[in-house]
Design an enzyme around this catalytic site. Structure first.
Site, short mmCIF file in Angstrom:
data_model
loop_
_atom_site.label_atom_id
_atom_site.label_comp_id
_atom_site.label_asym_id
_atom_site.label_seq_id
_atom_site.Cartn_x
_atom_site.Cartn_y
_atom_site.Cartn_z
N ARG A 271 34.38 29.52 43.02
CA ARG A 271 33.45 29.70 44.14
C ARG A 271 32.08 30.24 43.79
O ARG A 271 31.17 30.17 44.60
CB ARG A 271 34.11 30.59 45.21
CG ARG A 271 35.20 29.87 45.97
CD ARG A 271 36.08 30.83 46.70
NE ARG A 271 36.76 31.68 45.74
CZ ARG A 271 37.67 32.60 46.07
NH1 ARG A 271 37.96 32.80 47.33
NH2 ARG A 271 38.25 33.32 45.14
N TYR B 55 55.26 36.19 42.68
CA TYR B 55 54.75 35.60 43.94
C TYR B 55 55.91 35.17 44.83
O TYR B 55 55.89 35.39 46.04
CB TYR B 55 53.84 34.40 43.65
CG TYR B 55 52.44 34.81 43.27
CD1 TYR B 55 51.53 35.23 44.23
CD2 TYR B 55 52.02 34.79 41.94
CE1 TYR B 55 50.24 35.62 43.88
CE2 TYR B 55 50.74 35.17 41.58
CZ TYR B 55 49.86 35.58 42.55
OH TYR B 55 48.59 35.97 42.21
N ASP C 254 46.26 25.09 40.11
CA ASP C 254 46.59 26.50 40.34
C ASP C 254 48.00 26.75 39.83
O ASP C 254 48.85 25.87 39.88
CB ASP C 254 46.50 26.86 41.82
CG ASP C 254 46.48 28.38 42.00
OD1 ASP C 254 45.38 28.96 41.92
OD2 ASP C 254 47.55 28.98 42.18
N ARG D 135 34.42 22.26 48.19
CA ARG D 135 35.33 23.01 49.07
C ARG D 135 34.92 22.97 50.53
O ARG D 135 35.74 23.25 51.42
CB ARG D 135 35.46 24.45 48.58
CG ARG D 135 36.34 24.61 47.35
CD ARG D 135 37.83 24.57 47.70
NE ARG D 135 38.25 25.87 48.22
CZ ARG D 135 38.52 26.13 49.48
NH1 ARG D 135 38.42 25.19 50.38
NH2 ARG D 135 38.89 27.33 49.85
N ARG E 39 38.99 30.74 35.22
CA ARG E 39 38.49 30.34 36.54
C ARG E 39 37.03 29.89 36.43
O ARG E 39 36.20 30.25 37.27
CB ARG E 39 38.59 31.48 37.54
CG ARG E 39 39.98 32.04 37.73
CD ARG E 39 40.63 31.38 38.93
NE ARG E 39 41.88 32.02 39.27
CZ ARG E 39 42.01 32.91 40.24
NH1 ARG E 39 40.97 33.24 40.99
NH2 ARG E 39 43.18 33.43 40.49
O1 CP3 Z 1 39.89 28.27 35.19
C1 CP3 Z 1 39.72 27.22 35.87
O2 CP3 Z 1 38.59 26.71 36.02
C2 CP3 Z 1 40.91 26.53 36.46
C3 CP3 Z 1 41.20 26.91 37.79
C4 CP3 Z 1 42.26 27.95 38.10
C5 CP3 Z 1 42.56 28.28 39.44
N1 CP3 Z 1 43.62 29.12 39.45
C6 CP3 Z 1 41.83 27.78 40.61
C7 CP3 Z 1 41.70 28.65 41.79
C8 CP3 Z 1 43.16 28.66 37.29
C9 CP3 Z 1 43.26 28.70 35.79
C10 CP3 Z 1 44.01 29.39 38.18
C11 CP3 Z 1 45.14 30.22 37.72
C12 CP3 Z 1 45.69 31.21 38.65
N2 CP3 Z 1 45.94 31.09 39.99
C13 CP3 Z 1 46.17 32.47 38.24
C14 CP3 Z 1 46.18 32.94 36.81
C15 CP3 Z 1 44.84 33.42 36.38
C16 CP3 Z 1 44.46 34.71 37.00
O3 CP3 Z 1 43.41 34.75 37.65
O4 CP3 Z 1 45.19 35.69 36.80
C17 CP3 Z 1 46.65 33.14 39.38
C18 CP3 Z 1 47.23 34.54 39.42
C19 CP3 Z 1 46.51 32.25 40.48
C20 CP3 Z 1 46.94 32.48 41.88
C21 CP3 Z 1 45.79 32.45 42.79
N3 CP3 Z 1 45.08 31.30 43.13
C22 CP3 Z 1 45.20 33.53 43.48
C23 CP3 Z 1 45.65 34.98 43.38
C24 CP3 Z 1 44.13 33.01 44.22
C25 CP3 Z 1 43.25 33.74 45.19
C26 CP3 Z 1 42.30 34.59 44.44
C27 CP3 Z 1 40.90 34.44 44.93
O5 CP3 Z 1 40.01 34.61 44.08
O6 CP3 Z 1 40.71 34.17 46.11
C28 CP3 Z 1 44.07 31.62 43.97
C29 CP3 Z 1 43.09 30.68 44.53
C30 CP3 Z 1 42.25 29.93 43.54
N4 CP3 Z 1 42.72 29.28 42.44
C31 CP3 Z 1 40.84 29.70 43.63
C32 CP3 Z 1 40.51 28.89 42.54
C33 CP3 Z 1 39.16 28.33 42.20
C34 CP3 Z 1 39.93 30.17 44.75
C35 CP3 Z 1 40.34 29.44 45.97
C36 CP3 Z 1 39.24 28.76 46.75
O7 CP3 Z 1 38.53 27.86 46.25
O8 CP3 Z 1 39.12 29.11 47.93
#
Ligand code: CP3
Length: 345
Positions: free
Chosen positions: A31, A153, A76, A40, A27
């Site tokens: 944010r 999920y 994502d 965003r 990630r």
């Molecule tokens: O690493 C990177 O730069 C690539 C971006 C990336 C995102 N999601 C963007 C994201 C990657 C690699 C993911 C993978 C992802 N998504 C996983 C596997 C990795 C992990 O963390 O275990 C999972 C379980 C998800 C599902 C997911 N997406 C969740 C649970 C959430 C909410 C969590 C939170 O922090 O709020 C997301 C949203 C998400 N995906 C965000 C980002 C940058 C935040 C959303 C936003 O910008 O509002």
């Protein structure tokens, strides 16, 4: 094998003449970064993922700001679920939600066939654009969710702590579970191959929540499906296989496949790598919470991990899980510089 050469992509990361430990972060675009928050402010999360121009820009932000050794596709893991018609939304603060979760065999049978190119072409376009913008600076890593994490999920309908509904489904409806996992493995394979065809030079498979399972359940309910997804991939492209809380599952995850095994911070890198065997590369494993402390603490923690890896080829420095949004971006930059400095040799 006593000690193996690192996968070719690790070599490709060596932008600098001296060998060093490459670092990229989970990630890494997110944010905690002001430039991400600025994007965003204009676009919703799904809107951003579906806008290849903006998503490619965001993919490059950490490369420019932090000097990490790889770009990670901005997307994502849940995007593949949306075309299945389950009603995916991301709500501010609460994370992902699925409006019509899968709770019975009928719902599995009712899942529509999808054309990955049609349904997820926007991701492939982001890959093409990001690759073009990166030139030969650093490689681009694509990614997808592994079947278990995606199924969790779909079945729970959102994030979960205990995965009780998923575990009950898995045991009570074994045929529907196999059907669902088989579908997800096929989709994941196709989706990652699409990213590879579009220019991703390595791929990461996130089985983030698989650590909730016992080793026996992993072997019976998950391993064959993850393995199927990995075997479907274009040969020669390095695969990173990651999960959280997987201390008891690592040998089984290695057997499922992958050139690099992701470690979270609950295991000690040196002995864990020894136990897994040095014929596989490892990625990890700083506690992302360490980035909330100052640079001296970050340096100590980074040094400990690098000492554990003992300069062996085949270690990618990473966090044990995603960066917390409260993290000061200067601390992340400091970590990247520290790892480069300490590992230059
Ligand atoms: O690493 C990177 O730069 C690539 C971006 C990336 C995102 N999601 C963007 C994201 C990657 C690699 C993911 C993978 C992802 N998504 C996983 C596997 C990795 C992990 O963390 O275990 C999972 C379980 C998800 C599902 C997911 N997406 C969740 C649970 C959430 C909410 C969590 C939170 O922090 O709020 C997301 C949203 C998400 N995906 C965000 C980002 C940058 C935040 C959303 C936003 O910008 O509002």
């Amino acid at each position: 094998m006593a000690s193996a050469a690192p996968p070719a992509f690790l070599q490709a990361c060596l932008r600098r003449p001296a060998p060093f430990t490459p670092i990229w972060l989970m990630r890494q675009a997110g944010r905690y970064m002001p430039e991400y928050r600025a994007v965003r402010a204009r676009l919703g999360f799904l809107e951003l993922c579906k806008n290849p121009e903006a998503a490619a820009d965001v993919t490059l932000q950490p490369v420019e700001r932090l000097g990490v050794d790889a770009a990670i596709l901005f997307a994502d893991i849940l995007l593949v679920l949306e075309p299945l018609g389950i009603g995916l939304t991301f709500t501010r603060g609460d994370g992902p939600r699925i409006d019509r979760p899968i709770r019975d065999p009928r719902a599995v049978r009712a899942l529509p066939e999808i054309d990955v190119e049609d349904a997820l072409g926007f991701v492939f376009e982001t890959v093409r654009r990001a690759r073009k913008a990166l030139g030969d600076r650093v490689p681009l890593i694509g990614f997808a969710g592994a079947p278990f994490t995606l199924a969790s999920y779909l079945i729970e309908g959102g994030p979960s702590r205990e995965f009780l509904v998923t575990k009950a489904f898995m045991r009570e409806e074994p045929a529907a579970w196999v059907a669902l996992m088989t579908r997800l493995a096929e989709i994941t394979g196709e989706y990652l191959n699409g990213q590879i065809a579009a220019g991703a030079q390595a791929v990461q498979l996130f089985d983030s929540w698989v650590g909730t399972l016992s080793p026996a359940d992993y072997r019976d309910y998950v391993q064959p499906h993850t393995s199927r997804a990995i075997r479907a991939l274009q040969p020669g492209v390095p695969v990173i296989h990651f999960g959280v809380g997987t201390g008891g599952l690592l040998p089984l995850m290695k057997a499922a496949g992958g050139d690099v095994i992701g470690l979270d911070w609950r295991v000690e890198l040196g002995p864990t790598w020894q136990r897994l065997g040095h014929d596989v590369a490892v990625q990890g494993n700083l506690d992302p919470a360490a980035l909330l402390s100052g640079t001296e603490a970050i340096r100590r923690a980074a040094r400990e991990i690098l000492d554990g890896a003992a300069g062996r080829p085949g270690h990618v420095f990473n966090l044990g899980h995603g960066i917390h949004k409260e993290t000061p971006v200067e601390h992340v930059k400091a970590l990247v510089d520290i790892v480069h400095e300490l590992s230059a040799r």
